[in-house]
Design a protein around this motif. Structure first.
Motif, PDB file in Angstrom:
ATOM      1  N   VAL A  40       0.822  -1.203   0.000  1.00  0.00           N
ATOM      2  CA  VAL A  40       0.000   0.000   0.000  1.00  0.00           C
ATOM      3  C   VAL A  40       0.864   1.266   0.000  1.00  0.00           C
ATOM      4  O   VAL A  40       0.489   2.277  -0.614  1.00  0.00           O
ATOM      5  CB  VAL A  40      -0.977  -0.014   1.204  1.00  0.00           C
ATOM      6  CG1 VAL A  40      -0.257   0.056   2.532  1.00  0.00           C
ATOM      7  CG2 VAL A  40      -1.999   1.107   1.079  1.00  0.00           C
ATOM      8  N   VAL A  41       2.019   1.235   0.631  1.00  0.00           N
ATOM      9  CA  VAL A  41       2.932   2.374   0.604  1.00  0.00           C
ATOM     10  C   VAL A  41       3.566   2.503  -0.779  1.00  0.00           C
ATOM     11  O   VAL A  41       3.662   3.615  -1.332  1.00  0.00           O
ATOM     12  CB  VAL A  41       4.006   2.238   1.699  1.00  0.00           C
ATOM     13  CG1 VAL A  41       5.108   3.288   1.521  1.00  0.00           C
ATOM     14  CG2 VAL A  41       3.380   2.371   3.080  1.00  0.00           C
ATOM     15  N   ILE A  42       3.988   1.388  -1.338  1.00  0.00           N
ATOM     16  CA  ILE A  42       4.558   1.405  -2.685  1.00  0.00           C
ATOM     17  C   ILE A  42       3.543   1.963  -3.674  1.00  0.00           C
ATOM     18  O   ILE A  42       3.866   2.806  -4.530  1.00  0.00           O
ATOM     19  CB  ILE A  42       4.999  -0.017  -3.082  1.00  0.00           C
ATOM     20  CG1 ILE A  42       6.094  -0.527  -2.138  1.00  0.00           C
ATOM     21  CG2 ILE A  42       5.478  -0.060  -4.534  1.00  0.00           C
ATOM     22  CD1 ILE A  42       6.387  -2.007  -2.248  1.00  0.00           C
ATOM     23  N   TYR A  49       3.091   9.928  -8.241  1.00  0.00           N
ATOM     24  CA  TYR A  49       3.868  10.337  -9.406  1.00  0.00           C
ATOM     25  C   TYR A  49       3.094  10.155 -10.714  1.00  0.00           C
ATOM     26  O   TYR A  49       3.241  10.945 -11.649  1.00  0.00           O
ATOM     27  CB  TYR A  49       5.187   9.564  -9.459  1.00  0.00           C
ATOM     28  CG  TYR A  49       6.233  10.097  -8.514  1.00  0.00           C
ATOM     29  CD1 TYR A  49       6.596  11.438  -8.523  1.00  0.00           C
ATOM     30  CD2 TYR A  49       6.860   9.261  -7.598  1.00  0.00           C
ATOM     31  CE1 TYR A  49       7.556  11.930  -7.658  1.00  0.00           C
ATOM     32  CE2 TYR A  49       7.826   9.738  -6.725  1.00  0.00           C
ATOM     33  CZ  TYR A  49       8.175  11.084  -6.764  1.00  0.00           C
ATOM     34  OH  TYR A  49       9.124  11.571  -5.907  1.00  0.00           O
ATOM     35  N   ALA A  50       2.243   9.133 -10.756  1.00  0.00           N
ATOM     36  CA  ALA A  50       1.505   8.849 -11.986  1.00  0.00           C
ATOM     37  C   ALA A  50       0.315   9.773 -12.195  1.00  0.00           C
ATOM     38  O   ALA A  50      -0.039  10.092 -13.336  1.00  0.00           O
ATOM     39  CB  ALA A  50       1.035   7.389 -11.978  1.00  0.00           C
ATOM     40  N   ASN A  53       1.370  14.400  -9.545  1.00  0.00           N
ATOM     41  CA  ASN A  53       2.677  15.026  -9.347  1.00  0.00           C
ATOM     42  C   ASN A  53       2.646  16.528  -9.638  1.00  0.00           C
ATOM     43  O   ASN A  53       2.302  16.957 -10.747  1.00  0.00           O
ATOM     44  CB  ASN A  53       3.715  14.352 -10.241  1.00  0.00           C
ATOM     45  CG  ASN A  53       5.102  14.910 -10.004  1.00  0.00           C
ATOM     46  OD1 ASN A  53       5.524  15.014  -8.858  1.00  0.00           O
ATOM     47  ND2 ASN A  53       5.795  15.297 -11.067  1.00  0.00           N
ATOM     48  N   ALA A  54       2.996  17.315  -8.637  1.00  0.00           N
ATOM     49  CA  ALA A  54       3.137  18.764  -8.757  1.00  0.00           C
ATOM     50  C   ALA A  54       3.831  19.259  -7.507  1.00  0.00           C
ATOM     51  O   ALA A  54       3.910  18.544  -6.501  1.00  0.00           O
ATOM     52  CB  ALA A  54       1.777  19.449  -8.903  1.00  0.00           C
ATOM     53  N   ASN A  55       4.340  20.490  -7.584  1.00  0.00           N
ATOM     54  CA  ASN A  55       4.931  21.064  -6.385  1.00  0.00           C
ATOM     55  C   ASN A  55       3.818  21.541  -5.457  1.00  0.00           C
ATOM     56  O   ASN A  55       2.706  21.832  -5.900  1.00  0.00           O
ATOM     57  CB  ASN A  55       5.851  22.229  -6.739  1.00  0.00           C
ATOM     58  CG  ASN A  55       7.049  22.297  -5.817  1.00  0.00           C
ATOM     59  OD1 ASN A  55       6.952  21.941  -4.645  1.00  0.00           O
ATOM     60  ND2 ASN A  55       8.172  22.762  -6.332  1.00  0.00           N
ATOM     61  N   VAL A  56       4.132  21.580  -4.174  1.00  0.00           N
ATOM     62  CA  VAL A  56       3.108  21.959  -3.196  1.00  0.00           C
ATOM     63  C   VAL A  56       3.177  23.454  -2.919  1.00  0.00           C
ATOM     64  O   VAL A  56       4.220  24.091  -3.092  1.00  0.00           O
ATOM     65  CB  VAL A  56       3.259  21.157  -1.894  1.00  0.00           C
ATOM     66  CG1 VAL A  56       3.081  19.674  -2.158  1.00  0.00           C
ATOM     67  CG2 VAL A  56       4.611  21.413  -1.230  1.00  0.00           C
ATOM     68  N   PRO A 282      10.274  16.727   0.241  1.00  0.00           N
ATOM     69  CA  PRO A 282      10.114  15.333  -0.220  1.00  0.00           C
ATOM     70  C   PRO A 282       8.621  14.982  -0.237  1.00  0.00           C
ATOM     71  O   PRO A 282       8.105  14.327   0.665  1.00  0.00           O
ATOM     72  CB  PRO A 282      10.898  14.521   0.807  1.00  0.00           C
ATOM     73  CG  PRO A 282      10.875  15.362   2.044  1.00  0.00           C
ATOM     74  CD  PRO A 282      10.871  16.791   1.586  1.00  0.00           C
ATOM     75  N   ILE A 283       7.942  15.422  -1.278  1.00  0.00           N
ATOM     76  CA  ILE A 283       6.480  15.410  -1.305  1.00  0.00           C
ATOM     77  C   ILE A 283       5.934  13.994  -1.351  1.00  0.00           C
ATOM     78  O   ILE A 283       5.134  13.588  -0.500  1.00  0.00           O
ATOM     79  CB  ILE A 283       5.976  16.229  -2.511  1.00  0.00           C
ATOM     80  CG1 ILE A 283       6.462  17.672  -2.404  1.00  0.00           C
ATOM     81  CG2 ILE A 283       4.450  16.172  -2.597  1.00  0.00           C
ATOM     82  CD1 ILE A 283       6.318  18.468  -3.690  1.00  0.00           C
ATOM     83  N   ALA A 284       6.343  13.218  -2.368  1.00  0.00           N
ATOM     84  CA  ALA A 284       5.839  11.852  -2.488  1.00  0.00           C
ATOM     85  C   ALA A 284       6.221  11.022  -1.274  1.00  0.00           C
ATOM     86  O   ALA A 284       5.443  10.178  -0.807  1.00  0.00           O
ATOM     87  CB  ALA A 284       6.380  11.208  -3.760  1.00  0.00           C
TER      88      ALA A 284
END
Length: 418
Positions: A40-42, A49-50, A53-56, A282-284
């Motif tokens: 679930v973490v993976i 990312y899929a 994905n964007a900057n916060v 480290p967003i993701a």
């Protein structure tokens, strides 16, 4: 332990545990180094990312809003997990080392000659070297707790020598030793530190993944831990701090997003926690850590702690039957974490590690980033086994069989099994 705790069911969530090494089933006993990750973490990191994905914070579009919501949602999950007063007390870093460097460099900015910082001889280098550097830079003095013969902090000796006194400005102690497994009486030490007006810092890298955590009950002012030891991704750590203290402390790094206003002659700072989070985070990894926290809470930290205790007790009992194995630290599972360092007669720890690895058993060999502790114990290095919520008694049996083989191989015992 709760009857609902099903280790075999839990193991199904960790794809790497299905691997074989050299034809042997993988026996992963290096979780104090880094834990394995549930699917679930993976999946969470992959999906981010899929799809998101964007900057916060700074990206004012739909993807940016999604990423920000997930990122700040993870902060709130982690705050609840450790009993913080609110998410603003959670600062994201890349690991415990950075979190402790943040603590040392901000709290340390207030130190000077005549001030004292207290640590212990069993600290990981991450909770020792930053304070050494700060003391060298400011002229403050570094002092430390010693350990007794069982591997526990020698509180009586510290009291006799007045280790914590009116000159003490910072006390920084590991909650759980990554070598000896010792669970230190941090609340008692916190009370002593606060009685003289010192800031109390806790390295909880080996505590938060394994034990129910309430930062207030621990008496901490600042507390560091890391995601990769608690089922989360690498590259994400946390510094929790009391909001009033964080507001007093200066920034650690300068850059984007940690500012209020910038001119060519100076700057003002953002509110906490963003004052300490310069640049793209480290967003993701943070979002993945939020999912890891969800996973741990679904199982229950009380149940995980009980399982760890049982595995630790079983490991110590099995090792006690091997008279050529010598456990460092407490030999009973009382006030003890799951990291068990040991030596093997006539076999170097690196040889133990490599021989066990040849039979699919992953342990660590070396000084485990605690070189002063090993020198205090009179040895250059040790081997270390460390289980977690997915560890079974059968894996400990496989460990001991592999150790018997390794010892027999290097000593020529005929009892060694091929």
């Amino acid at each position: 332990m709760s009857a609902d705790f099903d280790v075999e069911r839990i193991r199904q969530d960790f794809p790497i545990l299905n691997r074989q090494i050299n034809g042997y089933p993988l026996v992963y006993l290096d979780s104090s180094n880094t834990s394995q990750k549930p699917q679930v973490v993976i999946d969470t990191v992959t999906e981010h990312y899929a799809q998101h994905n964007a900057n916060v914070a700074r990206a004012m579009h739909h993807l940016g809003a999604e990423a920000t919501l997930a990122f700040e949602g993870a902060r709130e999950k982690i705050a609840n997990f450790v009993g913080a007063a609110g998410p603003e007390e959670i600062i994201f870093t890349k690991n415990s080392s950075e979190a402790l460097n943040l603590a040392a460099n901000t709290v340390g900015a207030r130190l000077g000659p005549g001030d004292e910082v207290v640590v212990s001889v069993l600290e990981h280098h991450s909770n020792l070297v930053p304070w050494q550097l700060v003391c060298q830079r400011t002229g403050a003095t570094l002092r430390w707790f010693d350990i007794d013969e069982e591997g526990r902090l020698d509180l009586d000796a510290a009291a006799r020598e007045g280790l914590i006194n009116e000159h003490t400005k910072v006390v920084s102690i590991a909650w759980v030793s990554n070598v000896l497994g010792t669970i230190n009486p941090v609340r008692k030490i916190a009370d002593q530190a606060h009685a003289v007006g010192a800031v109390f810092v806790v390295d909880a890298s080996q505590g938060v993944p394994h034990l129910p955590t309430d930062v207030t009950a621990l008496g901490a002012d600042l507390l560091a831990f890391t995601g990769h030891k608690m089922l989360g991704p690498t590259g994400i750590g946390v510094l929790w701090g009391r909001k009033d203290l964080l507001e007093e402390l200066p920034p650690f790094l300068g850059g984007g997003e940690m500012i209020g206003e910038v001119t060519m002659s100076g700057a003002t700072w953002a509110e906490v926690p963003h004052k300490f989070e310069a640049g793209t985070q480290p967003i993701a990894e943070a979002i993945g850590l939020g999912t890891a926290v969800d996973y741990l809470q679904r199982i229950g930290m009380d149940a995980i702690a009980a399982h760890d205790h049982e595995i630790t007790a079983y490991t110590l009992a099995r090792m006690a039957d091997l008279d050529w194995v010598h456990v460092l630290g407490p030999t009973e599972a009382v006030d003890r974490g799951s990291a068990i360092a040991f030596t093997v007669d006539q076999v170097h720890p690196h040889d133990v590690m490599q021989m066990l690895d040849s039979r699919g058993v992953a342990v660590r060999g070396g000084h485990h980033c605690a070189e002063p502790l090993h020198k205090r114990l009179g040895i250059p290095s040790s081997s270390r086994v460390s289980g977690y919520l997915y560890t079974t008694n059968a894996e400990i049996d496989a460990l001991c069989d592999a150790m018997d083989y390794a010892h027999g191989f290097f000593t020529g015992r005929t009892a060694a099994r091929a």
